[in-house]
Design a protein around this motif. Structure first.
Motif, PDB file in Angstrom:
ATOM      1  N   ASP A  92       0.833  -1.207   0.000  1.00 37.84           N
ATOM      2  CA  ASP A  92       0.000   0.000   0.000  1.00 37.84           C
ATOM      3  C   ASP A  92       0.868   1.258   0.000  1.00 37.84           C
ATOM      4  OD1 ASP A  92      -2.634   1.182   0.015  1.00 37.84           O
ATOM      5  OD2 ASP A  92      -2.225   1.783   2.090  1.00 37.84           O
ATOM      6  N   GLN A  93       1.983   1.205   0.686  1.00 42.78           N
ATOM      7  CA  GLN A  93       2.891   2.354   0.705  1.00 42.78           C
ATOM      8  C   GLN A  93       3.480   2.604  -0.683  1.00 42.78           C
ATOM      9  OE1 GLN A  93       3.242   4.437   3.384  1.00 42.78           O
ATOM     10  NE2 GLN A  93       4.210   5.701   1.833  1.00 42.78           N
ATOM     11  N   VAL A  94       3.781   1.544  -1.410  1.00 44.70           N
ATOM     12  CA  VAL A  94       4.266   1.687  -2.788  1.00 44.70           C
ATOM     13  C   VAL A  94       3.185   2.353  -3.632  1.00 44.70           C
ATOM     14  CG1 VAL A  94       4.971   0.445  -4.869  1.00 44.70           C
ATOM     15  CG2 VAL A  94       5.848  -0.267  -2.640  1.00 44.70           C
ATOM     16  N   ARG A  95       1.938   1.904  -3.474  1.00 42.80           N
ATOM     17  CA  ARG A  95       0.823   2.488  -4.214  1.00 42.80           C
ATOM     18  C   ARG A  95       0.725   3.994  -3.929  1.00 42.80           C
ATOM     19  NH1 ARG A  95      -3.925   4.341  -3.056  1.00 42.80           N
ATOM     20  NH2 ARG A  95      -3.835   3.613  -0.900  1.00 42.80           N
ATOM     21  N   ILE A  96       0.825   4.352  -2.670  1.00 49.94           N
ATOM     22  CA  ILE A  96       0.745   5.761  -2.284  1.00 49.94           C
ATOM     23  C   ILE A  96       1.912   6.557  -2.879  1.00 49.94           C
ATOM     24  CG2 ILE A  96       0.913   7.352  -0.327  1.00 49.94           C
ATOM     25  CD1 ILE A  96      -0.656   5.174   1.280  1.00 49.94           C
ATOM     26  N   ASN A  97       3.114   5.987  -2.815  1.00 50.29           N
ATOM     27  CA  ASN A  97       4.309   6.682  -3.305  1.00 50.29           C
ATOM     28  C   ASN A  97       4.268   6.957  -4.810  1.00 50.29           C
ATOM     29  OD1 ASN A  97       5.406   6.740  -0.755  1.00 50.29           O
ATOM     30  ND2 ASN A  97       6.746   4.996  -1.098  1.00 50.29           N
ATOM     31  N   TYR A  98       3.623   6.076  -5.561  1.00 50.81           N
ATOM     32  CA  TYR A  98       3.621   6.237  -7.014  1.00 50.81           C
ATOM     33  C   TYR A  98       2.290   6.715  -7.582  1.00 50.81           C
ATOM     34  CZ  TYR A  98       8.212   4.195  -7.078  1.00 50.81           C
ATOM     35  OH  TYR A  98       9.548   3.978  -6.869  1.00 50.81           O
ATOM     36  N   LEU A  99       1.169   6.293  -6.971  1.00 52.30           N
ATOM     37  CA  LEU A  99      -0.138   6.597  -7.545  1.00 52.30           C
ATOM     38  C   LEU A  99      -0.993   7.510  -6.673  1.00 52.30           C
ATOM     39  CD1 LEU A  99      -1.007   2.990  -8.770  1.00 52.30           C
ATOM     40  CD2 LEU A  99      -0.066   4.869 -10.115  1.00 52.30           C
ATOM     41  N   GLY A 100      -0.542   7.785  -5.481  1.00 51.18           N
ATOM     42  CA  GLY A 100      -1.305   8.625  -4.569  1.00 51.18           C
ATOM     43  C   GLY A 100      -1.370  10.070  -5.030  1.00 51.18           C
ATOM     44  N   LYS A 101      -2.067  10.888  -4.253  1.00 55.12           N
ATOM     45  CA  LYS A 101      -2.288  12.293  -4.603  1.00 55.12           C
ATOM     46  C   LYS A 101      -0.987  13.048  -4.873  1.00 55.12           C
ATOM     47  CE  LYS A 101      -4.773  16.331  -2.919  1.00 55.12           C
ATOM     48  NZ  LYS A 101      -5.622  16.860  -1.845  1.00 55.12           N
ATOM     49  N   LYS A 102       0.049  12.732  -4.118  1.00 47.41           N
ATOM     50  CA  LYS A 102       1.349  13.383  -4.309  1.00 47.41           C
ATOM     51  C   LYS A 102       2.392  12.393  -4.830  1.00 47.41           C
ATOM     52  CE  LYS A 102       0.547  16.890  -0.836  1.00 47.41           C
ATOM     53  NZ  LYS A 102       1.022  17.536   0.384  1.00 47.41           N
ATOM     54  N   GLY A 103       1.930  11.297  -5.415  1.00 48.12           N
ATOM     55  CA  GLY A 103       2.814  10.257  -5.917  1.00 48.12           C
ATOM     56  C   GLY A 103       3.597  10.685  -7.149  1.00 48.12           C
ATOM     57  N   HIS A 104       4.633   9.928  -7.434  1.00 50.72           N
ATOM     58  CA  HIS A 104       5.531  10.257  -8.550  1.00 50.72           C
ATOM     59  C   HIS A 104       4.801  10.295  -9.894  1.00 50.72           C
ATOM     60  CE1 HIS A 104       8.909   9.964  -5.852  1.00 50.72           C
ATOM     61  NE2 HIS A 104       8.604   8.716  -5.543  1.00 50.72           N
ATOM     62  N   ILE A 105       4.005   9.286 -10.173  1.00 48.23           N
ATOM     63  CA  ILE A 105       3.312   9.241 -11.463  1.00 48.23           C
ATOM     64  C   ILE A 105       2.240  10.326 -11.529  1.00 48.23           C
ATOM     65  CG2 ILE A 105       1.796   7.827 -12.923  1.00 48.23           C
ATOM     66  CD1 ILE A 105       3.494   5.415 -12.116  1.00 48.23           C
ATOM     67  N   THR A 106       1.549  10.544 -10.434  1.00 45.14           N
ATOM     68  CA  THR A 106       0.537  11.600 -10.387  1.00 45.14           C
ATOM     69  C   THR A 106       1.171  12.962 -10.652  1.00 45.14           C
ATOM     70  OG1 THR A 106      -0.723  10.290  -8.798  1.00 45.14           O
ATOM     71  CG2 THR A 106      -1.281  12.619  -8.967  1.00 45.14           C
ATOM     72  N   GLN A 107       2.333  13.202 -10.084  1.00 48.34           N
ATOM     73  CA  GLN A 107       3.021  14.476 -10.307  1.00 48.34           C
ATOM     74  C   GLN A 107       3.415  14.645 -11.772  1.00 48.34           C
ATOM     75  OE1 GLN A 107       3.217  16.956  -8.056  1.00 48.34           O
ATOM     76  NE2 GLN A 107       1.985  15.566  -6.829  1.00 48.34           N
ATOM     77  N   MET A 108       3.809  13.555 -12.411  1.00 48.85           N
ATOM     78  CA  MET A 108       4.153  13.640 -13.833  1.00 48.85           C
ATOM     79  C   MET A 108       2.924  14.017 -14.656  1.00 48.85           C
ATOM     80  SD  MET A 108       6.820  10.520 -14.332  1.00 48.85           S
ATOM     81  CE  MET A 108       7.530  11.140 -15.844  1.00 48.85           C
ATOM     82  N   LEU A 109       1.765  13.459 -14.300  1.00 44.01           N
ATOM     83  CA  LEU A 109       0.543  13.812 -15.008  1.00 44.01           C
ATOM     84  C   LEU A 109       0.212  15.291 -14.826  1.00 44.01           C
ATOM     85  CD1 LEU A 109      -1.703  10.701 -14.277  1.00 44.01           C
ATOM     86  CD2 LEU A 109      -0.932  11.485 -16.522  1.00 44.01           C
ATOM     87  N   LYS A 110       0.437  15.797 -13.638  1.00 44.50           N
ATOM     88  CA  LYS A 110       0.151  17.210 -13.364  1.00 44.50           C
ATOM     89  C   LYS A 110       1.080  18.136 -14.135  1.00 44.50           C
ATOM     90  CE  LYS A 110      -1.789  16.612  -8.751  1.00 44.50           C
ATOM     91  NZ  LYS A 110      -1.609  16.913  -7.316  1.00 44.50           N
TER      92      LYS A 110
END
Length: 69
Positions: A25-43
């Motif tokens: 779950d922590q991996v999910r948060i780190n990459y897909l969460g609101k401030k996650g790496h992938i989410t930031q790339m989308l922003k």
């Protein structure tokens, strides 16, 4: 695109290394969460030149889908 592929490799390695559900779950948060790496790339897509946005968006979404799978 290389940044996206490298990020996906790191995320997959983190998923494989997760020892329990809490770690996963922590991996999910780190990459897909609101401030996650992938989410930031989308922003950050809006800051790219208009010609690069579709390809970058597609690559990021593909990485997101692969990670979720």
């Amino acid at each position: 695109m290389n940044r996206i592929n490298e990020l996906l490799k790191q995320a997959v390695a983190a998923v494989k290394a997760a020892g329990d559900l809490a770690a996963l779950d922590q991996v999910r948060i780190n990459y897909l969460g609101k401030k996650g790496h992938i989410t930031q790339m989308l922003k950050q897509l809006g800051s790219l030149p208009a010609k690069e946005r579709p390809a970058a968006g597609e690559a990021i979404n593909r990485a997101k889908t692969n990670l979720q799978a």
